[in-house]
Design an enzyme around this catalytic site. Structure first.
Site, short mmCIF file in Angstrom:
data_model
loop_
_atom_site.label_atom_id
_atom_site.label_comp_id
_atom_site.label_asym_id
_atom_site.label_seq_id
_atom_site.Cartn_x
_atom_site.Cartn_y
_atom_site.Cartn_z
N LYS A 80 -21.30 -18.42 -19.15
CA LYS A 80 -20.58 -17.80 -18.03
C LYS A 80 -21.58 -17.32 -16.99
O LYS A 80 -22.63 -16.75 -17.35
CB LYS A 80 -19.75 -16.62 -18.58
CG LYS A 80 -18.81 -15.97 -17.57
CD LYS A 80 -17.97 -14.89 -18.26
CE LYS A 80 -16.99 -14.22 -17.31
NZ LYS A 80 -16.15 -13.21 -17.98
N SER A 155 -11.27 -13.55 -17.09
CA SER A 155 -12.15 -14.07 -16.07
C SER A 155 -13.03 -15.21 -16.55
O SER A 155 -13.62 -15.91 -15.73
CB SER A 155 -13.03 -12.94 -15.53
OG SER A 155 -13.87 -12.45 -16.56
N SER A 179 -11.03 -10.89 -21.04
CA SER A 179 -11.56 -12.09 -20.36
C SER A 179 -12.05 -13.22 -21.25
O SER A 179 -12.30 -14.31 -20.74
CB SER A 179 -12.68 -11.69 -19.41
OG SER A 179 -12.12 -11.25 -18.22
N1 GLN Z 1 -8.22 -9.06 -16.35
C1 GLN Z 1 -8.98 -7.88 -16.59
C2 GLN Z 1 -9.50 -7.33 -15.28
O1 GLN Z 1 -9.19 -7.90 -14.29
C3 GLN Z 1 -10.08 -8.15 -17.56
C4 GLN Z 1 -11.27 -8.77 -16.96
C5 GLN Z 1 -12.39 -8.93 -17.98
O2 GLN Z 1 -12.19 -8.79 -19.17
N2 GLN Z 1 -13.59 -9.17 -17.46
O3 GLN Z 1 -10.18 -6.38 -15.21
#
Ligand code: GLN
Length: 523
Positions: A80, A155, A179
């Site tokens: 990532k 994400s 994410s």
């Molecule tokens: N969807 C969550 C957010 O927008 C989690 C994002 C993540 O785990 N990096 O914060």
């Protein structure tokens, strides 16, 4: 015969060890697949064919020289793009870091390289990992390999899509509020968020430091176990990393589930949950009963406040972490010439108008540099988080919002403690519905945030949790099963996930290739 890039890491590892293929052949197969398919998916932000082949050649050389190599030697991995790889761009899918080359490796990258894993490239994400759809990437969205009109989740959407489309067997993601698990669920693969502190965060660009964890995404629980064994472990460079031995997750995979107490939460199945998701989860629960597990009703009474608490705590930490992007130290800097001209023009206009007070209050060049750099470098969602967080932390609101959210966090943790006194694992849905369409929730942040309903609890409590495929909707979209366990019980989660994957084949299914006819989305 399946192409090499369609095999699991465990299968590839066996073939490499037995000399049935070389690491270079495996790397080539993956690179070819990326070249053929990624234009339609957009999983990668950068691909490094030459470097990947050089790493693979080095592994082959060592093997030819008779060295005994670990199980990840010669296995391609995607990283990532919020994890630092020395000398290479780590963009966090943000204009702010579009040209930032990391001066060092993240600990997980170092561990992978010394295990002989072959890093093939960096994957797309929501900007700074803030989002659940990979649409807030400053560069391009990633598409769901099962349906190009839909989001892959986020994400770590690029990481999940790269594995789902069989471009790589393994990828590494990060999970602050879901994410890893959410894109794994929506792309039909397996993904694990470890216990907070199990994996070193050194070299992970911080989003919300008390919630962030790095973890594996793969085709199976077995592959997650393989990758986690290499990722996990104490690191003196991350003061929150746990100094506890890393179990051999792969050798603990087998074993009966007889007597395993699986908790299920009635609140998970109330309004708001898509009936097809509910049915797939129920079917998985029945399958577990068939494997000898005992289903026990448990309650997590404060779970309904988890999204609210998370969306105070995560943005608060983010607003502090992101203060470092000032255009001075590193990253994007506004055009200074244009900035000076702008300041000069403003000054002249105010002088001409005789507005002495406005002249007095004008930005200094430094303040204007910060202001323009941050206005231009960050996208809308990141700015929204910074504003939310700054507000929640400001004098007068701190007690009402941030401190209150911390108290809720504590109550959520206590709910889990009580539940885990009665059960070994808690099972439920990962997302309220299968993948939605690109653009569907982009103008409705609250709807996007509510999609995190089931995943943020494990981050707030610091607990390990994973997602494995448990079904498909009528439209052919993957559905994930969420398993959560007490701290440091990753082995238990992986064992439960592996047992289900021994009696079902959902994790073996893969999307039809989008092929050359896929939509071209590279901007
Ligand atoms: N969807 C969550 C957010 O927008 C989690 C994002 C993540 O785990 N990096 O914060």
């Amino acid at each position: 015969m399946a192409s090499l890039c369609e095999l699991t890491a465990a299968e590839l590892s066996g073939r490499l060890r037995r000399g049935e293929c070389s690491a270079v052949e495996v790397a080539r197969a993956c690179l070819d697949r990326i070249a053929a398919e990624d234009a339609a998916v957009g999983a990668f932000l950068s691909v490094e064919p030459e470097w990947a082949l050089a790493q693979a050649e080095a592994v082959d050389r060592r093997r030819r020289a008779g060295e005994t190599l670990g199980p990840l030697a010669g296995i391609p991995v995607a990283i990532k793009d919020n994890l630092c790889v020395q000398g290479r761009v780590t963009s966090c899918a943000s204009r702010m870091l579009a040209n930032f080359r990391s001066p060092y490796h993240a600990t997980v990258v170092e561990r992978l390289l010394s295990a002989g894993a072959v890093i093939v490239g960096k994957t797309n994400l929501d900007e700074f990992a803030m989002g659940g759809s990979t649409e807030t990437s400053a560069f391009h969205p990633t598409r769901n390999p099962w349906d190009a009109a839909r989001i892959p989740g986020g994400s770590s959407g690029g990481s999940a899509a790269s594995v789902a489309a069989r471009m790589v067997p393994l990828s590494v993601g990060s999970d602050t509020g879901g994410s890893i698990r959410q894109p794994a669920a929506l792309c039909g693969i397996s993904g694990l968020k470890p216990t907070y502190g199990r994996v070193s965060r050194f070299g992970l660009v911080a989003f919300a430091s008390s919630l962030d964890q790095i973890g594996p995404l793969a085709q199976s629980a077995e592959d997650c176990a393989l990758l986690l064994e290499t990722l996990a472990g104490h690191d003196p460079r991350d003061s929150t990393s746990l100094d506890r031995p890393v179990p051999s997750y792969t050798s603990e995979l087998e074993g009966s589930l007889e007597g395993l107490r699986i908790g299920w939460v009635p609140d998970h199945f109330t309004e708001g949950l898509d009936p097809e998701v509910a049915e797939a989860v129920r079917e998985a629960l029945r399958a577990y009963e068939g494997l000898g597990a005992e289903l026990v009703e448990v309650s997590l009474p404060h779970a309904r406040f988890a999204v609210a608490a998370y969306y105070i705590i995560a943005p608060s930490e983010a607003s502090s972490n992101l203060a470092r992007y000032d255009g001075v130290h590193y990253g994007y800097r506004t055009d200074e010439k244009a900035m000076s001209a702008e300041l000069e023009e403003e000054r002249r206009a105010l002088q001409a108008a005789g507005d002495a007070q406005a002249l007095e209050e004008m930005d200094s060049a430094l303040v204007r540099l910060y202001r323009r750099t941050r206005a231009e470098g960050f996208g809308a969602e990141v700015k929204r988080r910074i504003m939310l967080g700054t507000y929640a932390l400001s004098a007068g609101y701190y007690e009402a919002y941030y401190l209150k959210a911390l108290k809720v966090r504590r109550l959520i943790r206590e709910d889990y403690d009580r539940a885990f006194a009665k059960v070994d694992v808690i099972a439920g849905p990962v997302t309220p519905a299968p993948a939605f369409r690109l653009g569907e929730k982009l103008s409705d942040p609250l709807a996007m945030y509510l999609f995190d309903l089931y995943t943020v609890g494990a981050n707030l409590a610091g607990l390990p949790a994973l997602s494995i495929p448990c079904g498909f909707s009528r439209e052919g979209l993957p559905i994930g099963l969420h398993l959560q366990a007490p701290a440091l019980e990753e082995g238990r989660l992986l064992r439960a996930a592996h047992a289900l994957q021994q009696i079902t084949d959902r994790h073996r299914r893969r999307p039809a290739s989008p092929g050359p006819g896929g939509t071209e989305i590279r901007g």
